[in-house]
Design a protein around this motif. Structure first.
Motif, PDB file in Angstrom:
ATOM      1  N   PRO A 194       0.899  -1.267   0.150  1.00  0.00           N
ATOM      2  CA  PRO A 194       0.098   0.027   0.035  1.00  0.00           C
ATOM      3  C   PRO A 194       0.912   1.297   0.019  1.00  0.00           C
ATOM      4  O   PRO A 194       1.994   1.282   0.549  1.00  0.00           O
ATOM      5  CB  PRO A 194      -1.014   0.016   1.305  1.00  0.00           C
ATOM      6  N   LYS A 195       0.385   2.306  -0.448  1.00  0.00           N
ATOM      7  CA  LYS A 195       1.007   3.385  -0.758  1.00  0.00           C
ATOM      8  C   LYS A 195       1.151   4.513   0.196  1.00  0.00           C
ATOM      9  O   LYS A 195      -0.258   4.727   0.542  1.00  0.00           O
ATOM     10  CB  LYS A 195       0.956   4.164  -2.118  1.00  0.00           C
ATOM     11  N   LEU A 196       2.133   5.144   0.683  1.00  0.00           N
ATOM     12  CA  LEU A 196       2.151   6.379   1.582  1.00  0.00           C
ATOM     13  C   LEU A 196       1.646   7.658   0.808  1.00  0.00           C
ATOM     14  O   LEU A 196       1.707   7.621  -0.362  1.00  0.00           O
ATOM     15  CB  LEU A 196       3.437   6.582   2.274  1.00  0.00           C
ATOM     16  N   SER A 197       0.866   8.469   1.651  1.00  0.00           N
ATOM     17  CA  SER A 197       0.347   9.847   1.247  1.00  0.00           C
ATOM     18  C   SER A 197       1.719  10.347   0.983  1.00  0.00           C
ATOM     19  O   SER A 197       2.875  10.529   1.187  1.00  0.00           O
ATOM     20  CB  SER A 197      -0.446  10.387   2.179  1.00  0.00           C
ATOM     21  N   ARG A 198       1.572  11.601  -0.055  1.00  0.00           N
ATOM     22  CA  ARG A 198       2.356  12.613  -0.531  1.00  0.00           C
ATOM     23  C   ARG A 198       2.238  14.051  -0.060  1.00  0.00           C
ATOM     24  O   ARG A 198       0.802  14.085  -0.133  1.00  0.00           O
ATOM     25  CB  ARG A 198       2.707  12.295  -2.072  1.00  0.00           C
TER      26      ARG A 198
END
Length: 838
Positions: free
Chosen positions: A19-23
């Motif tokens: 899962p991708k972290l926020s930017r």
């Protein structure tokens, strides 16, 4: 292919997707930003905790040329056959998704193993497969601080914040994620300055800026730290980052010192300032001496005195010399500039005293220019406690004045205050105190801790040789000074008391006071030793004639005798033949209350110190209370007015039982059953009153005349220890005096008591001598009359006593020393002569 190397470039794991972290927002003017996918932060944290700062190996499965990425399998350790497979661990925790394989790899044994692990995570409801809401596993990221100063103030009194270092901008600027608030903040490290990386492409970096960044990255990036927020610089926070093994700034500065010493990198052209000396010991140590004495190294010392918050007097145990040193890099509230100082870091049992002072807010760390080398080698140990003390707002960092009230009882201006507190101090018994100053071997300035009282204090029972002093003398309207030089061993006694008692905790017991408002009494150390006895044992004091009432009188005698026999201290040149000649000398320095009033061997009755007086009361132990004749008329007028008022109104004073008249009085003690002890201040007698109607308050105006009963004792004599004999002596003295006016003269003062001679006013005959001839009073032993030089009166009394002894009168009727006394005074005739004349 298997490689064993520290990770220094990006590796993309094959087969799985995470899962991708926020930017953060791409435009600072908009608040739009992405958010975490569920379990993205947990997956990242799992990897960070497992891999950062750990040794790994990995295999490259294949390389993507277009994106220059390698797909790898990572192992925690050096052997891929036996060590942990990180992909398997992520799958077992349910933190990542296994990609579907459609080609030959779908039937690969390794892939089949991963499928089984993923299915097991689903069955165990691990991570993404749990029943919890996915929204509960999404961070609420805060990319900016609206008010950095307010944020820092809010956390000043809080414990250090947990943080993860997410990015290293340069050698002393990092970006941290605060946990659990999820603020992403930029922190500049307090206390260090590194070469800066330029953000502008047209500018060049400072020398070794890249190396500095890399140096910090290898030690901080992705590490979990404790952040202490110190302040704000523009929008950046100033702070300290604590790793598990200590402050990163201190670690970096230690590396800096090593680089300076070895001329590395930016320090290759470094020219050091005059070398600073490190001194270290378990007892007292000096570090970073600014003295040019290059011989100074670590050494043990004994602290003699705390002169100021940052100034110490020590004894160097190497050569036994006394030195004054200053705490390095510490500024106390009072810090004067002197031309030459030795600056040190002082340790007691491995505790840095400067650090302790600063942590309690009693001092501050000195700030230096960037290129100033003249600072403590433990300088950074001082900065952190100062920041913490400032956060706690203690002492120098508080809003209060930091002052507290001291009651001073020293000097002429405070005499009345000291006299007023004497009775209180006597009743208090043993009190806690600290020796603030040593004026001579037996004279101290004491700080009573409970009430913050400062007093001048003299040791009772002993005499110490005096040190040089200057006495003001008025001459021709000009103030001059008379110098009294040191007596033998006066300096030694002073230094001994300084080294053993100065600034030590002690117990104080007040016994009396002298004319100069110096309190007199006993001092005891915290381990129960008498200060007076210690001085006598060191051969630096003699026993005073008042010591015979002391509880440790026998110990004092034994100690003095031992020093005399072994020729210690003041007894170094002692000879038995010379001691009697000097027996009465040399006590005024430490016993100013023992003042000789009359030194002539001729009694001159025209001397203005003779005074007419009326004896008003005599106690059984021969204390004399009298009124001066010149005040008699005033007292008679006052008594007359007092009786007049009492006859008109209800009783308002004390009524004497014998004549039922009113007199001025003072309440001394109140007991049960309405028993009130009264002292009649104009006559000296006492009485117990049980009828409260016989005691009330004086009317206004009747307190203006001072008390008229003055207490004295008879010079050179003492009463018999037998109560019947004492009463007989008292009655005889009253019969001799009657109601007649007498002539008195103060012969000497001792222990704040005045001793008088007593004469008939007309014939000038000595009344006391008459009683001595009758054998009713005993002469004091000569050894007890030190400092008394009026020998004529004493010799007359001694001759009168010899007559009483030979004639076996009064107390001497059973004496065995008659013939010796008669021979001494030249009586050669038959002794029966004295019986006949009796």
């Amino acid at each position: 292919m298997t490689k064993t190397t520290p990770i220094r470039y990006a590796i993309v794991k094959s087969i799985i997707s995470a899962p991708k972290l926020s930017r953060p927002p791409t435009n600072s003017n908009t608040s739009e930003s992405s958010i975490d996918e569920p379990y993205a932060f947990e997956a990242r944290e799992y990897l960070r905790k497992r891999l950062v700062d750990r040794e790994i190996c990995y295999t490259i499965d294949f390389h993507i040329t277009q994106t220059n990425r390698s797909l790898c399998t990572v192992y925690l350790g050096r052997d891929k056959e036996t060590d942990e497979n990180i992909i398997e661990s992520l799958l077992s925790e349910g933190l990542v998704e296994l990609r579907q394989q459609t080609d030959a790899r779908a039937n690969d044994a390794n892939n089949q193993r991963l499928v089984i692990i993923d299915e097991q995570a689903k069955l165990n409801r691990r991570g993404r497969y749990s029943d919890e809401s996915p929204n509960a596993h999404i961070r609420n990221m805060k990319w900016t601080l609206e008010n950095p100063k307010q944020f820092v103030d809010k956390h000043k009194s809080s414990p250090p914040l947990d943080a993860i270092v997410e990015f290293i901008r340069d050698g002393n600027t990092v970006r941290c994620l605060l946990i659990p608030s999820y603020y992403l903040v930029t922190i500049q490290l307090s206390g260090i300055k590194y070469p800066m990386l330029k953000r502008d492409d047209n500018s060049t970096n400072e020398l070794y800026a890249e190396e500095a960044k890399q140096y910090v990255e290898t030690r901080l990036l992705q590490r979990q730290v404790k952040a202490i927020l110190d302040g704000v610089n523009n929008q950046n926070l100033l702070g300290t980052l604590l790793r598990p093994n200590g402050n990163i700034a201190i670690y970096l500065l230690k590396e800096e010192k090593y680089a300076k010493d070895n001329r590395l990198k930016i320090w290759q052209n470094y020219i050091p300032q005059p070398a600073l000396i490190d001194i270290d010991s378990n007892t007292a140590s000096a570090v970073n001496s600014k003295s040019n004495d290059s011989s100074l190294k670590g050494y043990q010392a004994k602290i003699l005195e705390i002169v100021n918050c940052d100034v110490l007097t020590i004894r160097d145990l190497r050569d036994n010399k006394i030195k004054k040193i200053y705490l390095s890099s510490v500024r106390s509230p009072l810090n004067n500039n002197y031309p030459e100082k030795i600056y040190c870091t002082v340790y007691i049992e491995n505790v840095n005293i400067g650090e302790v002072l600063i942590s309690k807010g009693f001092a501050k760390a000195i700030r230096y220019r960037q290129d100033n080398e003249q600072r403590s080698s433990r300088y950074d140990d001082l900065l952190i406690p100062e920041q913490q003390a400032e956060k706690r707002s203690v002492c120098l960092f508080s809003n209060g004045s930091g002052l507290y009230r001291i009651v001073d009882m020293i000097g002429d201006t405070n005499k009345e205050r000291a006299k007023g507190l004497l009775n209180i101090l006597q009743r208090n018994g043993r009190m806690d105190g600290v020796v603030e100053f040593v004026a001579s071997g037996s004279r101290f300035r004491i700080h009573l801790l409970k009430d913050n009282w400062i007093m001048s204090f003299l040791l009772s029972s002993i005499n110490c040789p005096r040190v040089e002093r200057r006495i003001p003398v008025s001459s021709n309207s000009q103030q001059q000074q008379k110098i009294e030089s040191d007596e033998p061993f006066g300096i030694e006694a002073l230094n001994f008391s300084k080294e053993h008692f100065l600034q030590r905790d002690i117990f104080v017991e007040v016994e009396s006071m002298d004319r100069g408002s110096h309190f007199i009494g006993r001092l005891t150390t915290t381990d129960g030793q008498s200060v007076a006895l210690i001085l006598v044992q060191a051969g630096l004091a003699k026993i005073h004639n008042s010591a015979y009432n002391a509880s440790n009188y026998k110990q004092l005698l034994e100690a003095e005798e031992k020093c005399r026999k072994e020729h210690i201290g003041i007894w170094t040149n002692y000879e038995e033949s010379s001691i009697k000649e000097n027996e009465y000398e040399n006590e005024r320095e430490n016993n100013p209350e023992n003042e000789n009033i009359y030194e002539s061997d001729i009694i001159n009755f025209t001397d203005p110190r003779f005074r007419d007086a009326f004896i008003t009361y005599i106690t059984s132990d021969l204390k004399i209370y009298l009124q001066y004749s010149e005040h008699g008329r005033k007292l008679e007028q006052l008594q007359s007015e007092l009786r007049e008022i009492f006859n008109r109104t209800k009783p308002i004073a004390a009524r004497f039982t014998a004549d039922n008249e009113w007199y001025r009085a003072r309440v001394e003690k109140i007991e049960g059953n309405n028993r009130i002890s009264i002292y009649f201040v104009d006559y000296g007698n006492r009485e117990i009153i049980t009828d409260l109607n016989h005691l009330t308050t004086l009317p206004p105006g009747f307190s203006q005349l001072n008390s008229q009963a003055h207490e004295y004792e008879l010079a050179y004599v003492r009463a018999s220890p037998d109560e019947d004999d004492r009463q007989e002596t008292k009655n005889a003295l009253l019969d001799e005096i009657g109601n007649n006016e007498c002539l008195i003269k103060v012969e000497y003062r001792q222990n704040n008591i005045e001793y008088i001679s007593l004469y008939y006013i007309n014939t000038k005959e000595n009344i006391v001598k008459k009683l001595v001839e009758q054998g009713l009073i005993i002469i004091e032993q000569e050894r007890n009359r030190r400092q008394i030089r009026s020998t004529l009166l004493y010799d007359e009394l001694q001759q009168a006593q010899t007559i009483a002894k030979v004639a076996r009168r009064g107390l001497w009727q059973y004496s065995d020393q008659i013939e010796d006394d008669a021979t001494e005074f030249g009586f050669t005739g038959p002794l029966i002569f004295f019986y006949l004349t009796n």
